[in-house]
Design a protein around this motif. Structure first.
Motif, mmCIF file in Angstrom:
data_model
loop_
_atom_site.group_PDB
_atom_site.id
_atom_site.type_symbol
_atom_site.label_atom_id
_atom_site.label_comp_id
_atom_site.label_asym_id
_atom_site.label_seq_id
_atom_site.Cartn_x
_atom_site.Cartn_y
_atom_site.Cartn_z
ATOM 1 N N SER A 166 -31.525 -1.370 -20.214
ATOM 2 C CA SER A 166 -30.465 -1.330 -19.195
ATOM 3 C C SER A 166 -30.663 -0.158 -18.249
ATOM 4 O O SER A 166 -30.366 -0.263 -17.054
ATOM 5 N N ALA A 167 -31.192 0.962 -18.748
ATOM 6 C CA ALA A 167 -31.474 2.092 -17.868
ATOM 7 C C ALA A 167 -32.629 1.770 -16.925
ATOM 8 O O ALA A 167 -32.647 2.203 -15.769
ATOM 9 N N LYS A 168 -33.570 0.986 -17.410
ATOM 10 C CA LYS A 168 -34.751 0.657 -16.610
ATOM 11 C C LYS A 168 -34.436 -0.370 -15.529
ATOM 12 O O LYS A 168 -34.916 -0.257 -14.399
ATOM 13 N N ILE A 169 -33.630 -1.378 -15.849
ATOM 14 C CA ILE A 169 -33.358 -2.437 -14.867
ATOM 15 C C ILE A 169 -31.997 -2.268 -14.182
ATOM 16 O O ILE A 169 -31.616 -3.095 -13.363
ATOM 17 N N HIS A 170 -31.274 -1.216 -14.532
ATOM 18 C CA HIS A 170 -29.985 -0.873 -13.916
ATOM 19 C C HIS A 170 -28.948 -1.987 -14.041
ATOM 20 O O HIS A 170 -28.319 -2.405 -13.065
ATOM 21 N N VAL A 171 -28.798 -2.481 -15.266
ATOM 22 C CA VAL A 171 -27.782 -3.478 -15.583
ATOM 23 C C VAL A 171 -26.936 -2.897 -16.706
ATOM 24 O O VAL A 171 -27.416 -2.097 -17.512
ATOM 25 N N ASN A 172 -25.681 -3.301 -16.748
ATOM 26 C CA ASN A 172 -24.761 -2.802 -17.772
ATOM 27 C C ASN A 172 -25.373 -2.980 -19.166
ATOM 28 O O ASN A 172 -25.930 -4.033 -19.493
ATOM 29 N N LYS A 173 -25.231 -1.953 -20.011
ATOM 30 C CA LYS A 173 -25.829 -1.959 -21.341
ATOM 31 C C LYS A 173 -25.287 -3.094 -22.207
ATOM 32 O O LYS A 173 -26.016 -3.712 -22.982
ATOM 33 N N LYS A 174 -24.003 -3.394 -22.098
ATOM 34 C CA LYS A 174 -23.425 -4.471 -22.910
ATOM 35 C C LYS A 174 -23.982 -5.834 -22.509
ATOM 36 O O LYS A 174 -24.213 -6.685 -23.365
ATOM 37 N N VAL A 175 -24.222 -6.046 -21.219
ATOM 38 C CA VAL A 175 -24.785 -7.316 -20.760
ATOM 39 C C VAL A 175 -26.197 -7.484 -21.309
ATOM 40 O O VAL A 175 -26.555 -8.550 -21.828
ATOM 41 N N VAL A 176 -26.996 -6.431 -21.221
ATOM 42 C CA VAL A 176 -28.367 -6.484 -21.739
ATOM 43 C C VAL A 176 -28.351 -6.676 -23.246
ATOM 44 O O VAL A 176 -29.131 -7.453 -23.804
ATOM 45 N N SER A 177 -27.445 -6.004 -23.912
ATOM 46 C CA SER A 177 -27.340 -6.114 -25.360
ATOM 47 C C SER A 177 -26.978 -7.541 -25.784
ATOM 48 O O SER A 177 -27.559 -8.081 -26.726
ATOM 49 N N VAL A 178 -26.040 -8.152 -25.088
ATOM 50 C CA VAL A 178 -25.639 -9.527 -25.395
ATOM 51 C C VAL A 178 -26.808 -10.481 -25.156
ATOM 52 O O VAL A 178 -27.097 -11.348 -25.997
ATOM 53 N N MET A 179 -27.499 -10.323 -24.039
ATOM 54 C CA MET A 179 -28.630 -11.208 -23.745
ATOM 55 C C MET A 179 -29.725 -11.062 -24.797
ATOM 56 O O MET A 179 -30.272 -12.069 -25.277
ATOM 57 N N LEU A 180 -30.063 -9.841 -25.155
ATOM 58 C CA LEU A 180 -31.088 -9.622 -26.172
ATOM 59 C C LEU A 180 -30.680 -10.199 -27.528
ATOM 60 O O LEU A 180 -31.493 -10.803 -28.221
ATOM 61 N N ALA A 181 -29.429 -10.007 -27.906
ATOM 62 C CA ALA A 181 -28.963 -10.511 -29.205
ATOM 63 C C ALA A 181 -28.987 -12.033 -29.241
ATOM 64 O O ALA A 181 -29.432 -12.621 -30.227
ATOM 65 N N VAL A 182 -28.513 -12.665 -28.185
ATOM 66 C CA VAL A 182 -28.504 -14.134 -28.148
ATOM 67 C C VAL A 182 -29.932 -14.672 -28.212
ATOM 68 O O VAL A 182 -30.232 -15.595 -28.980
ATOM 69 N N ILE A 183 -30.833 -14.078 -27.436
ATOM 70 C CA ILE A 183 -32.222 -14.540 -27.429
ATOM 71 C C ILE A 183 -32.872 -14.299 -28.786
ATOM 72 O O ILE A 183 -33.519 -15.191 -29.349
ATOM 73 N N THR A 184 -32.689 -13.109 -29.352
ATOM 74 C CA THR A 184 -33.336 -12.774 -30.618
ATOM 75 C C THR A 184 -32.812 -13.623 -31.769
ATOM 76 O O THR A 184 -33.591 -14.177 -32.550
ATOM 77 N N VAL A 185 -31.511 -13.738 -31.891
ATOM 78 C CA VAL A 185 -30.929 -14.513 -32.986
ATOM 79 C C VAL A 185 -31.291 -15.988 -32.849
ATOM 80 O O VAL A 185 -31.690 -16.641 -33.820
#
Length: 195
Positions: free
Chosen positions: A57-76
């Motif tokens: 999220s720091a690298k692409i300048h997107v909210n950390k929670k949004v990135v976290s949700v996307m990563l979790a959905v994709i990974t799970v």
């Protein structure tokens, strides 16, 4: 005598405590583990992906929670789908193996190659031993094939449950990613001091 009684009492308390822990663990795994498994997977995924989502999220300048949700959905989702694909591939391989042995008479050729020397040694001139062994192995493979068909039937019947499990896990992963701090603080408050 009182020193011995205290030691005996301490051993009794430890035995009762250990038996209680074993009983609780048994009850947990018997009744609660499978219903709680999607939530445990989601919590673990949210916790494990937290550092990566912060860096991303720091690298692409997107909210950390949004990135976290996307990563979790994709990974799970990918993890559970990969597990399902592996199970399907294993079952398909077993099905092909058993059906090839039954259809190509490959089994008969293998059994003949094994039993002909035995018949020659034992003097089985009419092939009774060969016939008996072939029928026994064919019966065993037939039972194995019936078992595989039964297993495939149970798997097909279980597909709605698997889809529900995946949906609950993904939805839980979204929740845990959004509220991981409050969930962790709640768990810390519920646990006894010193854990």
């Amino acid at each position: 005598f009182s020193g011995f009684a205290k030691k005996l009492q301490k051993i009794a308390y430890m035995t009762v405590a250990l038996a209680g822990i074993v009983l609780l663990a048994g009850l947990f795994f018997r009744f609660l583990f499978l219903p709680l498994l999607p939530f445990l997977i989601a919590w673990g995924a949210a916790f494990a992906l937290r550092p990566l989502s912060a860096k991303l999220s720091a690298k692409i300048h997107v909210n950390k929670k949004v990135v976290s949700v996307m990563l979790a959905v994709i990974t799970v989702s990918l993890g559970l789908l990969a597990l399902i694909a592996l199970i399907v591939l294993l079952l398909d391989g077993a099905w092909r193996l058993v059906s090839s042995f039954l259809s190509d008479n490959r089994l008969g050729n293998i059994l003949t190659a094994i039993t002909e020397p035995l018949s020659a040694i034992l003097g089985d001139g009419e092939g009774e031993l060969t016939g008996y062994i072939e029928e026994s192995v064919k019966g065993a493979l037939s039972k194995l094939l019936d078992g595989i068909i039964s297993l495939l039937t149970r798997i097909v019947k279980g597909i709605p449950g698997v889809v529900f499990f995946i949906l609950v896990t993904v939805i839980s992963a979204i929740y845990f990613c959004l509220d991981l701090d409050s969930v962790n603080s709640l768990v810390k408050r519920l646990l006894p001091k010193g854990w």
